[in-house]
Scaffold this motif. Structure first.
Motif, PDB file in Angstrom:
ATOM      1  N   GLU A 154     -61.946 -49.437   6.568  1.00 24.12           N
ATOM      2  CA  GLU A 154     -60.543 -49.292   5.750  1.00 24.12           C
ATOM      3  C   GLU A 154     -59.263 -50.091   6.340  1.00 24.12           C
ATOM      4  O   GLU A 154     -58.564 -50.901   5.532  1.00 24.12           O
ATOM      5  CB  GLU A 154     -60.223 -47.898   5.198  1.00 24.12           C
ATOM      6  CG  GLU A 154     -61.568 -47.483   4.406  1.00 24.12           C
ATOM      7  CD  GLU A 154     -61.680 -48.117   3.289  1.00 24.12           C
ATOM      8  OE1 GLU A 154     -61.099 -49.109   2.598  1.00 24.12           O
ATOM      9  OE2 GLU A 154     -62.922 -47.843   2.520  1.00 24.12           O
ATOM     10  N   LYS A 155     -59.237 -49.826   7.587  1.00 28.76           N
ATOM     11  CA  LYS A 155     -57.973 -50.414   8.337  1.00 28.76           C
ATOM     12  C   LYS A 155     -58.181 -51.575   8.358  1.00 28.76           C
ATOM     13  O   LYS A 155     -57.254 -52.345   7.937  1.00 28.76           O
ATOM     14  CB  LYS A 155     -57.847 -49.633   9.571  1.00 28.76           C
ATOM     15  CG  LYS A 155     -56.947 -48.460   9.698  1.00 28.76           C
ATOM     16  CD  LYS A 155     -57.025 -48.099  11.171  1.00 28.76           C
ATOM     17  CE  LYS A 155     -56.900 -46.732  11.682  1.00 28.76           C
ATOM     18  NZ  LYS A 155     -57.074 -46.401  12.949  1.00 28.76           N
ATOM     19  N   ALA A 156     -59.240 -52.117   8.522  1.00 28.39           N
ATOM     20  CA  ALA A 156     -59.677 -53.917   8.771  1.00 28.39           C
ATOM     21  C   ALA A 156     -59.266 -54.263   7.620  1.00 28.39           C
ATOM     22  O   ALA A 156     -58.747 -55.595   7.643  1.00 28.39           O
ATOM     23  CB  ALA A 156     -60.887 -53.916   9.477  1.00 28.39           C
ATOM     24  N   ALA A 157     -59.580 -53.639   6.619  1.00 30.45           N
ATOM     25  CA  ALA A 157     -59.549 -54.461   5.035  1.00 30.45           C
ATOM     26  C   ALA A 157     -57.930 -54.598   4.840  1.00 30.45           C
ATOM     27  O   ALA A 157     -57.818 -55.463   4.063  1.00 30.45           O
ATOM     28  CB  ALA A 157     -59.983 -53.551   4.246  1.00 30.45           C
ATOM     29  N   THR A 193     -74.672 -54.177   5.210  1.00 32.39           N
ATOM     30  CA  THR A 193     -74.941 -53.684   3.722  1.00 32.39           C
ATOM     31  C   THR A 193     -73.419 -53.681   3.220  1.00 32.39           C
ATOM     32  O   THR A 193     -73.372 -53.880   1.810  1.00 32.39           O
ATOM     33  CB  THR A 193     -75.916 -52.509   3.444  1.00 32.39           C
ATOM     34  OG1 THR A 193     -75.370 -51.586   4.436  1.00 32.39           O
ATOM     35  CG2 THR A 193     -77.151 -52.774   3.762  1.00 32.39           C
ATOM     36  N   THR A 194     -72.709 -52.949   4.006  1.00 32.59           N
ATOM     37  CA  THR A 194     -71.425 -52.425   3.281  1.00 32.59           C
ATOM     38  C   THR A 194     -70.514 -53.324   3.279  1.00 32.59           C
ATOM     39  O   THR A 194     -69.978 -53.534   2.276  1.00 32.59           O
ATOM     40  CB  THR A 194     -70.889 -51.387   4.235  1.00 32.59           C
ATOM     41  OG1 THR A 194     -71.801 -50.284   4.324  1.00 32.59           O
ATOM     42  CG2 THR A 194     -69.761 -50.475   3.716  1.00 32.59           C
ATOM     43  N   ILE A 195     -70.293 -54.229   4.169  1.00 33.23           N
ATOM     44  CA  ILE A 195     -69.196 -55.078   4.477  1.00 33.23           C
ATOM     45  C   ILE A 195     -69.318 -56.301   3.302  1.00 33.23           C
ATOM     46  O   ILE A 195     -68.496 -56.529   2.879  1.00 33.23           O
ATOM     47  CB  ILE A 195     -68.827 -55.652   5.813  1.00 33.23           C
ATOM     48  CG1 ILE A 195     -68.170 -54.585   6.767  1.00 33.23           C
ATOM     49  CG2 ILE A 195     -68.033 -56.789   5.720  1.00 33.23           C
ATOM     50  CD1 ILE A 195     -67.356 -54.671   7.673  1.00 33.23           C
ATOM     51  N   ARG A 196     -70.693 -56.686   3.390  1.00 32.60           N
ATOM     52  CA  ARG A 196     -71.037 -57.765   2.408  1.00 32.60           C
ATOM     53  C   ARG A 196     -70.759 -57.168   0.999  1.00 32.60           C
ATOM     54  O   ARG A 196     -70.194 -58.101   0.203  1.00 32.60           O
ATOM     55  CB  ARG A 196     -72.475 -58.148   2.578  1.00 32.60           C
ATOM     56  CG  ARG A 196     -72.485 -59.252   3.282  1.00 32.60           C
ATOM     57  CD  ARG A 196     -73.989 -60.150   3.210  1.00 32.60           C
ATOM     58  NE  ARG A 196     -74.477 -60.975   4.361  1.00 32.60           N
ATOM     59  CZ  ARG A 196     -75.294 -60.706   4.903  1.00 32.60           C
ATOM     60  NH1 ARG A 196     -76.384 -60.080   4.749  1.00 32.60           N
ATOM     61  NH2 ARG A 196     -75.732 -61.493   5.915  1.00 32.60           N
ATOM     62  N   ARG A 197     -71.052 -56.199   0.571  1.00 38.79           N
ATOM     63  CA  ARG A 197     -71.327 -55.625  -0.570  1.00 38.79           C
ATOM     64  C   ARG A 197     -69.727 -55.332  -1.387  1.00 38.79           C
ATOM     65  O   ARG A 197     -69.379 -55.635  -2.301  1.00 38.79           O
ATOM     66  CB  ARG A 197     -72.036 -54.441  -0.554  1.00 38.79           C
ATOM     67  CG  ARG A 197     -72.463 -53.971  -2.342  1.00 38.79           C
ATOM     68  CD  ARG A 197     -73.180 -53.022  -2.125  1.00 38.79           C
ATOM     69  NE  ARG A 197     -73.596 -52.511  -3.411  1.00 38.79           N
ATOM     70  CZ  ARG A 197     -74.683 -52.858  -4.048  1.00 38.79           C
ATOM     71  NH1 ARG A 197     -75.563 -53.533  -3.293  1.00 38.79           N
ATOM     72  NH2 ARG A 197     -74.913 -52.292  -5.333  1.00 38.79           N
ATOM     73  N   TYR A 198     -69.010 -54.513  -0.471  1.00 38.92           N
ATOM     74  CA  TYR A 198     -67.652 -53.973  -0.929  1.00 38.92           C
ATOM     75  C   TYR A 198     -66.508 -54.773  -0.544  1.00 38.92           C
ATOM     76  O   TYR A 198     -65.475 -54.376  -1.071  1.00 38.92           O
ATOM     77  CB  TYR A 198     -67.747 -52.537  -0.571  1.00 38.92           C
ATOM     78  CG  TYR A 198     -68.895 -51.556  -1.052  1.00 38.92           C
ATOM     79  CD1 TYR A 198     -69.008 -51.471  -2.353  1.00 38.92           C
ATOM     80  CD2 TYR A 198     -69.832 -51.198  -0.241  1.00 38.92           C
ATOM     81  CE1 TYR A 198     -69.862 -50.708  -2.882  1.00 38.92           C
ATOM     82  CE2 TYR A 198     -70.812 -50.489  -0.492  1.00 38.92           C
ATOM     83  CZ  TYR A 198     -70.872 -50.204  -1.967  1.00 38.92           C
ATOM     84  OH  TYR A 198     -71.810 -49.197  -2.538  1.00 38.92           O
ATOM     85  N   TYR A 199     -66.310 -55.251   0.616  1.00 33.17           N
ATOM     86  CA  TYR A 199     -65.213 -55.875   1.153  1.00 33.17           C
ATOM     87  C   TYR A 199     -65.120 -57.563   0.926  1.00 33.17           C
ATOM     88  O   TYR A 199     -65.750 -58.119   2.019  1.00 33.17           O
ATOM     89  CB  TYR A 199     -64.889 -55.805   2.502  1.00 33.17           C
ATOM     90  CG  TYR A 199     -64.871 -54.036   2.712  1.00 33.17           C
ATOM     91  CD1 TYR A 199     -63.658 -53.459   2.881  1.00 33.17           C
ATOM     92  CD2 TYR A 199     -65.970 -53.405   3.207  1.00 33.17           C
ATOM     93  CE1 TYR A 199     -63.461 -52.033   3.096  1.00 33.17           C
ATOM     94  CE2 TYR A 199     -65.687 -51.988   3.361  1.00 33.17           C
ATOM     95  CZ  TYR A 199     -64.694 -51.365   3.191  1.00 33.17           C
ATOM     96  OH  TYR A 199     -64.505 -49.811   3.364  1.00 33.17           O
ATOM     97  N   SER A 200     -64.633 -57.893  -0.196  1.00 36.53           N
ATOM     98  CA  SER A 200     -64.859 -59.387  -0.466  1.00 36.53           C
ATOM     99  C   SER A 200     -64.141 -60.332   0.560  1.00 36.53           C
ATOM    100  O   SER A 200     -64.756 -61.219   0.773  1.00 36.53           O
ATOM    101  CB  SER A 200     -64.222 -59.529  -1.551  1.00 36.53           C
ATOM    102  OG  SER A 200     -62.996 -58.972  -1.914  1.00 36.53           O
TER     103      SER A 200
END
Ligand SMILES: Cc1cc2nc3c(=O)[nH]c(=O)nc-3n(C[C@H](O)[C@H](O)[C@H](O)COP(=O)(O)OP(=O)(O)OC[C@H]3O[C@@H](n4cnc5c(N)ncnc54)[C@H](O)[C@@H]3O)c2cc1C
Length: 419
Positions: A154-157, A193-200
């Motif tokens: 979340e911080k990185a986003a 799985t997570t970063i690819r899917r949820y963090y455009s």
């Protein structure tokens, strides 16, 4: 009309089990099978109210299963035997002369004592290792690690500066043994799985996962083919494996190696080893060089005929058996027979450990190892790995819950809500 039973009632002997991990719980089940309630009263003390299934901690820490899944209620397990007792308490001291154990819930007397207190994380006096690292030994560690990883995403986003974002997303796992390898692979799966899917606006290329091994190869206890398979699998998942990486100091967000390199890492996870729990006893118990309690081939502590030690805390008949659930379970399963021999002073056969093999998981659908000396790897090995551990859970309900969780995560992405 009241009938009086004039027959004198025999008082059952008291068996006290210290520790509700693999060795303690399997000892309980074995004593329960071997002795009737009138013969033996069993008491188990553990510092938490659950039996922790450590081999699944890395999955809980990375959202592969729910964080509540690697534990089973000890009270529920102990409740199976009428008249048995369970205390949530910490063992403070064993008085072997008086045959009592001092705990935070009072003094407990015994006729037979079973010491199964396991091991704790070893930091080898490396400065900063304990202070600046996350660990993976108990359920709380897994929850903390999972929340830390999700917080970091979340911080990185929110970070617009790419260099700073990449710094935030540098994760280092210290320890090239099975736990380090399994954890690094699961973190990589979580990232993919997570970063690819949820963090455009972020991609797996923003994340660095380092796996540091002080030896020249990973999982040294495995056969060379398994070591190579593990290395290839991790590299495919994008894990940067660093061998001969001897850590001499850990600082905030920094790891310093003996060869002088400095690794900047926002997340440092220490899974580089464990050491036997230490307990205060009067008189002092015999220990081997690794500070494990020395027992004979009947798991009896040297010099005692009613005190057993097993699992990670003990070394058996001069042999430091591997600190594995497999060993603790095998030893626990023999406790009924060994305790009966001790109580009746009858001869019995010794405990002999025969390894069935070793398996290590490498993320989804991949595992490697050997079974009865046969090298295996790939998808079938991964399914076998799951089946073996699944079968070691105590209750059918828990087995069902775990199976359902695994099934759900086959078809759905990992749960990334913080707990
Ligand atoms: C992350 C991780 C992954 C692992 N993966 C595998 C694997 O894949 N395969 C495998 O075979 N092994 C694995 N292991 C090792 C395995 O978990 C241990 O070898 C096994 O748990 C040893 O059993 P034990 O009963 O001796 O100790 P434990 O299972 O650790 O049980 C000891 C119990 O004693 C309690 N306790 C400790 N001190 C006190 C005290 N003072 N008072 C009261 N209670 C106390 C603890 O809370 C615990 O419940 C793994 C370990 C870890 C940490």
């Amino acid at each position: 009309m009241i009938t009086l039973n004039m027959e004198e009632k025999k008082t059952p002997k008291k068996a006290l089990i210290l520790g509700g991990g693999f060795a303690g719980v399997y000892s309980f089940l074995s004593l329960n099978k071997e002795f009737k309630a009138e013969e033996l009263e069993i008491t188990l003390v553990n510092q938490n109210n659950y039996f922790l299934f450590s081999p699944l901690l890395h999955e809980a820490a990375t959202g592969g299963i729910g964080t509540h899944q690697p534990v089973e209620s000890l009270r529920e397990i102990i409740h199976r035997r009428p008249g048995s007792n369970f205390h949530v308490g910490t063992v403070k001291e064993i008085d072997l002369a008086r045959q009592v154990v001092k705990t935070t819930v009072g003094e407990l007397a015994y006729d037979i004592l079973i010491i199964a207190l396991g091991a704790r994380t070893a930091f080898y006096n490396i400065p900063g290792a304990q202070e600046y690292s996350l660990m993976l030994k108990d359920l709380a560690d897994a929850v903390k690690l999972r929340n830390h990883l999700l917080n970091t995403f979340e911080k990185a986003a929110e970070e617009k500066d790419i260099a700073k974002r990449r710094e935030l997303l540098t994760i280092s796992v210290i320890g090239g043994g099975p736990t380090g390898v399994e954890l690094a692979a699961e973190i990589a799966e979580l990232v993919l799985t997570t970063i690819r899917r949820y963090y455009s606006h972020m991609g797996p290329c923003d994340v660095t996962i380092n796996l540091l091994s002080k030896s020249s190869e990973l999982i040294q206890q495995f056969k060379p083919r398994s070591r190579q398979f593990a290395l290839r699998s991790l590299e495919k998942l994008g894990v940067k494996v660093m061998t001969d990486a001897v850590v001499v100091r850990v600082e905030k967000n920094k790891i310093i190696l003996a060869r002088g390199d400095e690794i900047h890492s926002n997340t440092v996870i220490w899974v580089a080893g464990v050491k036997a729990q230490s307990i205060t006893t009067t008189p002092v118990l015999p220990y081997d060089v690794n500070h494990r309690i020395q027992t004979d081939q009947f798991l009896l502590v040297d010099g005692y005929n009613n005190v057993f030690a097993l699992g990670d805390i003990a070394s058996t008949a001069g042999e430091s058996l591997p600190m594995l659930a497999q060993v603790a379970v095998e030893q626990g399963r023999e406790m009924g027979r060994l305790a009966r021999a001790s109580l009746t002073h009858q001869p019995t056969s010794p405990f002999i450990y025969k390894s069935k093999g070793e398996l290590v998981s490498l993320g989804q659908w991949r595992a490697t190892g050997n079974v009865h000396g046969l090298h295996i790897n790939g998808m079938f090995t991964w399914l076998l790995w799951r089946a073996v551990y699944w079968s070691k859970f105590i209750s059918g309900t828990k087995q069902l819950k775990i199976a359902l969780d695994w099934l759900i995560y086959f078809f759905h992405p990992r749960d990334i809500s913080k707990t």
